[in-house]
Enzyme design. Structure first.
Site, PDB file in Angstrom:
ATOM      1  CD  GLU A 279      -3.516  -0.595   9.448  1.00 18.56           C
ATOM      2  OE1 GLU A 279      -4.270   0.033   8.540  1.00 18.56           O
ATOM      3  OE2 GLU A 279      -3.108  -1.706   9.574  1.00 18.56           O
TER       4      GLU A 279
ATOM      5  CD  GLU B 277      -3.105   0.692   2.142  1.00 15.20           C
ATOM      6  OE1 GLU B 277      -3.979   1.790   2.443  1.00 15.20           O
ATOM      7  OE2 GLU B 277      -3.219  -0.425   2.825  1.00 15.20           O
TER       8      GLU B 277
END
Length: 893
Positions: free
Chosen positions: A742, A468
Site C-alpha cells: 500500500e 475495510e
C-alpha cells in the site's frame, strides 16, 4: 488459406445465462495462419431452437450478408426477445470478395426475467436467535415434485446477503453470490441451468445464507449497513418433455433451520461446529418436521438485474512451502505468496476438539504473526471436529488476505499437506503476459498481477485483510489501464461503473467509494477523521476515466452511451465548485501516501478537472455529440489557461514543485510547448536530486514513467523502474514482497513496520506502473481512432539495461505479441504478431532498419524511428541502436 471462426461470445461471455440486455452484443474472433487476413463480410443467424439453426434458419434474426470487417459489439437486431428463453446463434464470415463462407460452431445464450411482473417469488429469511451477537448461517430447503421428465430447468436466484445454492445435494452456485451492490438500489440475479440436476419425482432445493455485504461487517461502518439479516429469493422454471411447464418459488412453504456455521463474516471470520451438521438436509426424503417456517419480507424496492460481474471462484490452490512449531505449541505455515482466499484444513481427532486457523500477511521480528495492521478485522476460522475419522474443512462466507497461517489447537503433528491455500477472486480471465531479461522486473509484474488477483473481488477493493475492503474509486482509476492489460475486466468494470452511478450524489459528485456502503449516509470519515470534502480529485474522476479506459481497450461504445449523462453531471458539478476554473484545496487525500512530498491539493484538483474535461471532449466526439465536444474542449482550454495562470511561473516551475505536479501537468496536456520542456527538466532534476528516487503517491505514480518517456527521459524512467534503494518498487521485492504494498514505507530497514492503522501489504495502486511496462517498455498500445486493438500501435522503448521483453495481450480480436531483444553491440531485434482482422503500425527505433518482408517504411524523429503499416501475421525487424554514457551508465536506446 486456413480460416477458423473461434471464441464466439455474447455480451463478452461464452454462452451466458439469464441476460436482461434486450439487444445483446455478439463477438467472434478469426484465426488464420496466413498474413493480411481480414473479414470482408459476415452473416448472423439467431434461432429459438438448435434444430432450426442447424438447418441455417434464423427465424429470430437473419442479418443477411453484410459487407463489414466488424467482429465485435454486433448488436442484435432481430425479433424482440422473451423472458426465460434460450436462443442459439452462429456466424459465417468471408475473408475476401470471392472467398468461401466459414461458419462458427453454434452458440447459446438465455434471457432472464425481463419485467417485474415476471417475478413470482417471495423474500424468505430466518428470524434471529435472541441474545446472539453473531448469528448462525440459516439453512433453507424445499422438496419439489417434478411431474415428468425434465426438458429444461433454469433457476434464478439472489439474496439480500450472500447465498450458496444446492440442488439434490450438489452445489450449483458461485462464491459470494450475488456480489456487492448498493442493495438499496439494486441486487444482481444469477441464472443456473439445472436441467441435468433434476429428475422426475422428488427433488430437493437447498440454500445457505451468509450475512455478506448486506448485514455483515463492511468497511468502517462495521455491520448492518443495508439490513438486519439476510433473505433468499429464488425462482425455478421447469419445462417438461410433454410440453407442460411448472414454476417453483421461495414462499412461506419452505423450511428453515440453523446449521453448523455458527457465524461467518467477511471481517470477523467463521466458526463451524461439525457436531451440529445436518446430514443430507439438502436431499429429497430428509425429515424436516422440526424445522421452522420462514419469515417473509414484505417486498423489495430496488431493482432485480441480471448479474453483470464475473463470478467469484477458487482459481488456483497453493501448497505451503514451510511449517515450523512455535514455543507455544502452535504451527506457523508460510504459503510463499501473499494471497486472498482461505485455507482448507485436513484433520482427525476427538469430537468437540477446536482447531483455529489464524491468517496474517507478515511476521513480527520474533516470528509471530503481524496482526496489528488488521485493525478490527479477525482473520480467524474455527473448526470444531465431529470426530470419527479424517475431516476436511474450509470456510463458507469469509475471506482473508494472508501469506502466513497459524494452526492452533491441532490434535497431533501437522505436516505440509495439512493445509491447502485456496486463491479466490472474481474470475477475470488472464489477458496479458510480460517477461523480461531482468528477474526483478519479472517479479514486479508478478506482484502487480497478484495484487489485482487479491483485490478484484466483486469490486476493486483497497486491501483484502483489514476492516475495510471498500471499492475506492481513485485507486481503481489509476490502476484501470494496467488492469485491462493483465486480465479481462470488461464486465468487472462495467459493473463497477454501475456501482459508481448508483452512488452518485444529487449534486453530480461521484463518491470516494462504490458501492456507497453507508459512507455518505453516516458521514463516517467526518465523525472519525473530520474529513468531509464533498468530492475528491482523482477519486470522483474515476466516473469519467474508467469508462473511457474500457472504451479504449474493448471498443465499448455502449458504456459511454449508457453513462454519458452521469459523466456530464460530474463535469458540471466541478465547474460549479470552481473559482474561474481553479478548483479549491479542500480534498481529503491529494496524492495519497506520497513519500517526502506534499502536492498542493488545489494544483492536483485543477489538473484532474482539466483531464476529466479533456476526456469528456473525446467521449463526446466518439458519440457524435458535436456541440458537447466544442463545449468540453473549450472547458479544457479554459482550465488549462487558469492552471498556468495560477500555478506556473516564468521558469516553468509549478506550485508545490513535487514530482506529481509536473507529471500531471505534462500528461494531462496543461502546458505550452516551452513550459513542457521546462517542466520535464524540473521533474528530472527533482528525481536526480533525490538520488534517482521517486516521491509520487497514488495519483502521481501511474503517470510518472510515461511522463518521463514522452518528454525525453527514457533513461530516467528505466532508472526508477530498476532502482533498488528506498523508496522504489524493487525495495519491497528485495525484502520479500510477493504483492504490491500500500505504501512505499510499509516496512523499511530503518523503521520496521509503518503505522499499523494504514499499512496493507496487498494493494494494487502503486502497481499502476504495469501500464507503462505494456504500453512503453513492450510498446503495445491501443489506437483511440480504432479502439479495442482493431488497430494497434506497436512502439517499443528499449534501454539496454533490460535486454529483452516478451509481452502478449489477448484482445477481443486475438493475441497481440511483441518480442524484442537488444544485443551487446546495440543491435535491436523485434518480432510482432498481429491477429487476423486487425492491423498495426509498428515503430522500430534505431538506424539501418530492415524488415524481413521488405516493407516500405516512413521515418520520424529525424530518421531515428522507422514506421511500418502491417496486417495480420508475424513480422520481424532489425535495427541498430545508439550507445551513449549517462551518469556513468552505458545506455543503449
Amino acid at each position: 488459406m486456413s480460416v477458423v471462426v473461434t471464441d464466439c461470445r455474447t455480451e463478452y461471455l461464452t454462452e451466458p445465462l439469464g441476460l436482461d440486455v434486450l439487444q445483446p452484443r455478439l463477438f467472434w474472433k478469426i484465426a488464420s495462419d496466413e498474413r493480411h487476413v481480414h473479414q470482408s463480410a459476415y452473416r448472423i443467424l439467431v434461432s429459438a431452437s438448435r434444430d432450426s439453426l442447424s438447418r441455417d434458419v434464423g427465424e429470430m434474426w437473419d442479418s443477411g450478408r453484410l459487407e463489414s470487417d466488424q467482429s465485435t459489439h454486433i448488436t442484435y437486431e432481430g425479433t424482440a426477445l422473451a423472458s426465460d428463453t434460450d436462443y442459439f446463434w452462429k456466424v459465417c464470415v468471408w475473408t475476401g470478395k470471392d472467398s468461401s463462407p466459414v461458419w462458427s460452431e453454434p452458440q447459446r445464450w438465455s434471457m432472464g426475467i425481463l419485467s417485474r411482473t415476471g417475478w413470482k417469488a417471495q423474500w424468505i429469511g430466518r428470524k434471529a436467535d435472541p441474545g446472539l451477537e453473531k448469528q448462525p448461517a440459516p439453512l433453507f430447503r424445499k422438496e419439489i415434485h417434478a411431474a415428468a421428465d425434465v426438458k429444461r430447468a433454469m433457476v434464478y436466484v439472489t439474496a439480500l446477503g450472500i447465498y450458496q445454492l444446492r440442488v439434490n445435494g450438489e452445489i450449483v452456485s458461485h462464491l459470494f453470490a450475488p456480489g456487492w451492490t448498493d442493495y438499496n438500489k439494486r441486487v444482481q440475479v444469477q441464472a443456473f441451468d439445472v436441467t441435468s440436476k433434476l429428475h422426475q419425482g422428488s427433488n430437493a432445493i437447498g440454500a445457505i445464507l451468509g450475512e455478506g455485504w448486506y448485514s455483515g461487517t463492511v468497511g468502517f461502518l462495521h455491520d448492518k449497513v443495508y439490513g438486519e439479516r439476510p433473505f433468499l429469493f429464488l425462482q425455478l422454471s421447469v419445462e417438461y418433455t410433454d410440453g407442460t411447464k411448472e414454476l417453483f418459488v421461495t414462499d412461506g412453504s419452505w423450511k428453515t433451520a440453523d446449521g453448523p456455521i455458527r457465524y461467518s463474516d467477511f471481517i470477523k471470520g467463521e466458526l463451524y461446529d461439525a457436531t451440529a451438521e445436518r446430514t443430507e438436509w439438502d436431499e429429497a426424503g430428509y425429515d424436516d418436521a422440526d424445522w421452522q417456517l420462514p419469515d417473509i419480507r414484505p417486498g423489495y424496492n430496488g431493482l432485480l438485474t441480471a448479474a453483470i460481474e464475473p463470478p467469484i471462484r477458487i482459481t488456483r490452490t497453493l501448497k505451503p512451502i514451510s511449517v515450523r512449531k512455535t514455543e507455544t505449541g502452535t504451527y506457523i505455515y508460510d504459503m510463499g505468496q501473499n494471497m486472498v482466499g482461505w485455507t482448507e484444513l485436513t484433520v482427525a481427532g476427538e469430537r468437540g476438539t477446536k482447531v483455529t486457523l489464524s491468517h496474517a500477511e507478515m511476521l513480527n521480528p520474533d516470528g509471530t504473526l503481524y496482526l496489528e495492521n488488521l485493525r478490527e478485522a479477525v482473520q480467524q476460522d474455527h473448526y470444531i471436529l465431529n470426530g470419527g475419522g479424517e475431516e476436511r474443512y474450509e470456510p463458507h462466507f469469509t475471506f482473508h488476505g494472508f501469506r502466513y497461517v497459524e494452526l492452533i489447537g491441532y490434535p497431533g503433528e501437522p505436516d505440509l499437506d495439512t493445509i491447502i491455500g485456496k486463491v479466490v477472486h472474481s474470475d477475470t480471465a488472464v489477458a496479458g503476459s510480460l517477461t523480461t531479461s531482468d528477474p526483478m522486473v519479472n517479479k514486479l509484474y508478478s506482484n502487480i498481477t497478484w495484487g489485482q488477483r487479491g483485490n478484484f473481488l466483486s469490486v476493486p477493493t483497497d486491501c483484502p485483510q483489514r476492516d475495510e475492503r471498500l471499492g475506492w474509486t481513485g485507486d481503481a482509476q489509476i490502476f484501470a489501464r494496467a488492469a485491462t492489460y493483465n486480465m479481462d475486466v470488461s464486465r468487472f468494470f462495467e459493473k463497477f461503473i454501475g456501482d459508481m452511478i448508483d452512488a452518485q450524489q444529487p449534486s453530480g459528485a461521484f463518491t470516494d467509494v462504490a458501492p456507497d456502503a453507508g459512507w455518505i449516509r453516516h458521514k463516517m470519515w467526518n465523525t472519525r477523521l473530520n474529513w468531509s470534502a464533498p468530492d475528491n480529485a482523482g477519486w470522483g474522476d474515476a466516473g469519467v476515466i474508467i469508462p473511457w479506459t474500457v472504451y479504449l481497450m474493448y471498443g465499448d461504445r455502449r458504456i459511454l452511451e449508457t453513462h454519458y449523462d452521469a459523466m456530464v453531471r460530474w463535469i458540471e458539478y466541478l465547474i460549479s465548485m470552481s473559482d474561474h476554473f481553479v478548483r479549491p484545496a479542500y480534498a481529503n487525500y491529494g496524492d495519497w501516501l506520497s513519500i517526502d512530498a506534499d502536492t498542493p491539493k488545489d494544483v492536483l484538483a485543477t489538473a484532474y478537472f482539466a483531464y476529466s474535461a479533456k476526456v469528456m471532449g473525446l467521449i463526446s466526439e466518439t458519440l457524435g455529440k458535436t456541440d458537447d465536444k466544442r463545449r468540453f474542449d473549450q472547458c479544457f482550454a479554459d482550465i488549462s489557461a487558469a492552471f498556468r495562470q495560477a500555478f506556473v511561473d516564468e521558469q516553468g516551475r509549478i506550485h508545490g514543485e513535487t514530482q506529481t505536479v509536473y507529471v500531471l501537468a505534462l500528461q494531462f496536456g496543461l502546458l505550452t510547448p516551452e513550459q513542457q520542456l521546462q517542466a520535464a527538466a524540473h521533474l528530472a532534476e527533482d528525481i536526480r536530486a533525490r538520488g534517482n528516487r521517486l516521491s509520487t503517491g497514488f495519483l502521481g505514480v501511474g503517470y510518472l514513467l510515461p511522463a518521463l518517456t514522452d518528454h525525453g527521459h527514457l533513461d530516467l524512467a528505466y532508472t526508477l523502474l530498476l532502482q533498488e534503494e528506498f523508496p522504489s518498487w524493487m525495495y519491497s521485492i528485495k525484502h520479500g514482497a510477493t504483492t504490491i504494498w500500500e505504501r512505499w514505507d510499509g516496512w523499511t530497514e530503518h523503521n520496521g513496520f509503518q503505522t499499523p492503522s494504514m499499512n496493507s501489504f496487498n494493494h494494487y495502486s502503486l502497481g499502476s506502473v504495469g501500464e507503462w511496462m505494456f504500453r512503453y517498455m513492450a510498446g503495445l498500445e491501443a489506437d483511440p481512432e480504432k479502439p479495442g486493438f482493431k488497430h494497434a500501435v506497436i512502439q517499443p522503448h528499449p534501454d539496454g539495461r533490460v535486454t529483452s521483453v516478451q509481452a502478449s495481450y489477448d484482445s477481443l480480436y486475438g493475441r497481440h505479441e511483441v518480442r524484442w531483444e537488444v544485443t551487446e553491440s546495440g543491435g535491436f531485434l523485434l518480432q510482432v504478431t498481429v491477429p487476423a482482422n486487425t492491423t498495426a503500425t509498428v515503430h522500430v527505433p534505431g538506424r539501418n532498419v530492415v524488415s524481413e518482408a521488405s516493407l516500405t517504411p516512413s521515418y520520424t524523429s529525424g530518421r531515428r524511428t522507422a514506421s511500418f503499416q502491417v496486417g495480420s501475421g508475424t513480422w520481424a525487424f532489425t535495427s541498430q541502436l545508439a550507445r551513449e554514457q549517462r551518469d556513468g551508465i552505458v545506455i543503449i536506446g
